[in-house]
Design a protein around this motif. Sequence first.
Motif, PDB file in Angstrom:
ATOM      1  N   GLY A 130      -4.214 -53.311  49.385  1.00  0.00           N
ATOM      2  CA  GLY A 130      -3.460 -52.606  50.412  1.00  0.00           C
ATOM      3  C   GLY A 130      -4.211 -51.405  50.919  1.00  0.00           C
ATOM      4  N   HIS A 131      -3.476 -50.417  51.379  1.00  0.00           N
ATOM      5  CA  HIS A 131      -4.060 -49.205  51.950  1.00  0.00           C
ATOM      6  C   HIS A 131      -3.736 -48.004  51.075  1.00  0.00           C
ATOM      7  CE1 HIS A 131      -5.164 -51.373  55.510  1.00  0.00           C
ATOM      8  NE2 HIS A 131      -3.924 -51.763  55.720  1.00  0.00           N
ATOM      9  N   PRO A 132      -4.569 -46.959  51.123  1.00  0.00           N
ATOM     10  CA  PRO A 132      -4.282 -45.763  50.328  1.00  0.00           C
ATOM     11  C   PRO A 132      -3.122 -44.962  50.918  1.00  0.00           C
ATOM     12  CG  PRO A 132      -6.277 -45.453  51.610  1.00  0.00           C
ATOM     13  CD  PRO A 132      -5.857 -46.883  51.798  1.00  0.00           C
ATOM     14  N   VAL A 133      -2.314 -44.411  50.025  1.00  0.00           N
ATOM     15  CA  VAL A 133      -1.210 -43.540  50.409  1.00  0.00           C
ATOM     16  C   VAL A 133      -1.470 -42.194  49.744  1.00  0.00           C
ATOM     17  CG1 VAL A 133       1.278 -43.186  50.260  1.00  0.00           C
ATOM     18  CG2 VAL A 133       0.372 -45.490  50.575  1.00  0.00           C
ATOM     19  N   ASN A 134      -1.386 -41.128  50.542  1.00  0.00           N
ATOM     20  CA  ASN A 134      -1.692 -39.788  50.054  1.00  0.00           C
ATOM     21  C   ASN A 134      -0.417 -39.043  49.673  1.00  0.00           C
ATOM     22  OD1 ASN A 134      -3.005 -37.422  49.461  1.00  0.00           O
ATOM     23  ND2 ASN A 134      -3.280 -36.801  51.587  1.00  0.00           N
ATOM     24  N   LEU A 144     -13.430 -35.710  49.456  1.00  0.00           N
ATOM     25  CA  LEU A 144     -14.197 -36.686  48.682  1.00  0.00           C
ATOM     26  C   LEU A 144     -13.810 -38.112  49.056  1.00  0.00           C
ATOM     27  CD1 LEU A 144     -16.397 -36.862  46.580  1.00  0.00           C
ATOM     28  CD2 LEU A 144     -14.659 -36.821  44.810  1.00  0.00           C
ATOM     29  N   CYS A 145     -12.526 -38.354  49.304  1.00  0.00           N
ATOM     30  CA  CYS A 145     -12.092 -39.699  49.685  1.00  0.00           C
ATOM     31  C   CYS A 145     -12.723 -40.128  51.008  1.00  0.00           C
ATOM     32  CB  CYS A 145     -10.572 -39.767  49.776  1.00  0.00           C
ATOM     33  SG  CYS A 145      -9.835 -38.548  50.893  1.00  0.00           S
ATOM     34  N   ALA A 146     -12.829 -39.207  51.947  1.00  0.00           N
ATOM     35  CA  ALA A 146     -13.434 -39.523  53.245  1.00  0.00           C
ATOM     36  C   ALA A 146     -14.923 -39.808  53.100  1.00  0.00           C
ATOM     37  CB  ALA A 146     -13.217 -38.375  54.224  1.00  0.00           C
ATOM     38  N   LYS A 147     -15.582 -39.094  52.200  1.00  0.00           N
ATOM     39  CA  LYS A 147     -17.015 -39.313  51.980  1.00  0.00           C
ATOM     40  C   LYS A 147     -17.281 -40.647  51.311  1.00  0.00           C
ATOM     41  CE  LYS A 147     -18.061 -34.415  51.649  1.00  0.00           C
ATOM     42  NZ  LYS A 147     -18.388 -33.314  50.748  1.00  0.00           N
ATOM     43  N   LYS A 148     -16.374 -41.099  50.436  1.00  0.00           N
ATOM     44  CA  LYS A 148     -16.560 -42.357  49.703  1.00  0.00           C
ATOM     45  C   LYS A 148     -16.160 -43.586  50.511  1.00  0.00           C
ATOM     46  CE  LYS A 148     -18.024 -40.819  45.733  1.00  0.00           C
ATOM     47  NZ  LYS A 148     -19.220 -41.252  45.081  1.00  0.00           N
ATOM     48  N   CYS A 173     -10.524 -51.324  49.723  1.00  0.00           N
ATOM     49  CA  CYS A 173     -11.458 -51.434  48.594  1.00  0.00           C
ATOM     50  C   CYS A 173     -11.052 -50.552  47.416  1.00  0.00           C
ATOM     51  CB  CYS A 173     -12.879 -51.100  49.025  1.00  0.00           C
ATOM     52  SG  CYS A 173     -13.115 -49.399  49.570  1.00  0.00           S
ATOM     53  N   GLY A 174     -10.336 -49.465  47.670  1.00  0.00           N
ATOM     54  CA  GLY A 174      -9.868 -48.601  46.593  1.00  0.00           C
ATOM     55  C   GLY A 174     -10.861 -47.544  46.141  1.00  0.00           C
ATOM     56  N   LEU A 175     -11.999 -47.417  46.831  1.00  0.00           N
ATOM     57  CA  LEU A 175     -12.976 -46.400  46.436  1.00  0.00           C
ATOM     58  C   LEU A 175     -12.431 -44.989  46.609  1.00  0.00           C
ATOM     59  CD1 LEU A 175     -16.312 -47.834  47.857  1.00  0.00           C
ATOM     60  CD2 LEU A 175     -15.654 -47.603  45.480  1.00  0.00           C
ATOM     61  N   CYS A 176     -11.623 -44.799  47.623  1.00  0.00           N
ATOM     62  CA  CYS A 176     -11.056 -43.470  47.850  1.00  0.00           C
ATOM     63  C   CYS A 176     -10.124 -43.076  46.705  1.00  0.00           C
ATOM     64  CB  CYS A 176     -10.325 -43.429  49.181  1.00  0.00           C
ATOM     65  SG  CYS A 176      -9.063 -44.709  49.360  1.00  0.00           S
ATOM     66  N   ALA A 177      -9.265 -44.002  46.297  1.00  0.00           N
ATOM     67  CA  ALA A 177      -8.327 -43.714  45.203  1.00  0.00           C
ATOM     68  C   ALA A 177      -9.068 -43.510  43.883  1.00  0.00           C
ATOM     69  CB  ALA A 177      -7.316 -44.844  45.072  1.00  0.00           C
ATOM     70  N   ALA A 178     -10.120 -44.269  43.671  1.00  0.00           N
ATOM     71  CA  ALA A 178     -10.887 -44.142  42.432  1.00  0.00           C
ATOM     72  C   ALA A 178     -11.652 -42.828  42.373  1.00  0.00           C
ATOM     73  CB  ALA A 178     -11.855 -45.307  42.294  1.00  0.00           C
ATOM     74  N   LEU A 185      -4.135 -40.166  45.589  1.00  0.00           N
ATOM     75  CA  LEU A 185      -4.174 -41.386  46.385  1.00  0.00           C
ATOM     76  C   LEU A 185      -3.794 -42.574  45.517  1.00  0.00           C
ATOM     77  CD1 LEU A 185      -7.447 -40.968  48.475  1.00  0.00           C
ATOM     78  CD2 LEU A 185      -5.101 -40.682  49.233  1.00  0.00           C
ATOM     79  N   THR A 186      -2.909 -43.393  46.039  1.00  0.00           N
ATOM     80  CA  THR A 186      -2.543 -44.643  45.381  1.00  0.00           C
ATOM     81  C   THR A 186      -2.672 -45.764  46.379  1.00  0.00           C
ATOM     82  OG1 THR A 186      -0.213 -44.302  45.927  1.00  0.00           O
ATOM     83  CG2 THR A 186      -0.930 -43.572  43.747  1.00  0.00           C
ATOM     84  N   MET A 187      -2.953 -46.977  45.884  1.00  0.00           N
ATOM     85  CA  MET A 187      -3.100 -48.131  46.761  1.00  0.00           C
ATOM     86  C   MET A 187      -1.759 -48.846  46.853  1.00  0.00           C
ATOM     87  SD  MET A 187      -6.179 -47.837  47.714  1.00  0.00           S
ATOM     88  CE  MET A 187      -6.526 -49.359  48.553  1.00  0.00           C
ATOM     89  N   SER A 188      -1.273 -48.984  48.086  1.00  0.00           N
ATOM     90  CA  SER A 188       0.009 -49.665  48.286  1.00  0.00           C
ATOM     91  C   SER A 188      -0.248 -51.103  48.697  1.00  0.00           C
ATOM     92  CB  SER A 188       0.804 -48.962  49.389  1.00  0.00           C
ATOM     93  OG  SER A 188       0.182 -49.199  50.640  1.00  0.00           O
ATOM     94  N   GLY A 189       0.695 -51.984  48.414  1.00  0.00           N
ATOM     95  CA  GLY A 189       0.611 -53.366  48.884  1.00  0.00           C
ATOM     96  C   GLY A 189       0.848 -53.398  50.383  1.00  0.00           C
TER      97      GLY A 189
END
Length: 190
Positions: A130-134, A144-148, A173-178, A185-189
């Motif tokens: 899914g997409h990241p939720v802030n 940092l999330c924007a850079k990754k 991809c989940g790189l921002c959340a990681a 940041l969490t990844m939503s469905g």
Amino acid sequence: MAAIKFFPYGHRAIKNLFSKPVTKNYPAEPAHFPERMRGHIEIKIEDCISCGLCARSCPPGALAVDRAQGTWTINRFDCVQCGSCVNVCPKKCLFMRPGYTEPQAEKRSETFVTPKEVPAAADTAPAAGGHPVNDASKCVYCTLCAKKCPQEAITVDRAARFWTLDEENCIGCGLCAASCPKKCLTMSGE
């Protein structure tokens, strides 16, 4: 003395006639690869999200990712088996397989196509990713999330304390959340 100069390698030739061969019987016996052999790149294409990080990190440019068509292409001749693509893959769908690729007479590339997703039934849970939720209450707007983000789908303005996501460019991809140090940041469905 003249016979030795006339046939200087006679001793070696006779020795080779009566000794065991030095080479291995490769097709009949399996090859044993050295412990530190890199091997060659393989992909589990069904896990690939076409983020393109592997292609961007490839020093010789042997990889190409087409997100629109869902293809992943490797030019085996140009690949130097450095493993850089394996290290940056967020979904760990790339790996090094011990062994050599089969030699080819011509320079060619291999293209893998991601399988088309079957639409989920209405009563099933959303797919992972899914997409990241802030969570703005935890966010410190460190950027940092924007850079990754490999697709530059996240925009952060520290002064205005503003975080936005371009959902069309986000590939989940989940790189921002990681990489988020505050875990806001969490990844939503989808």
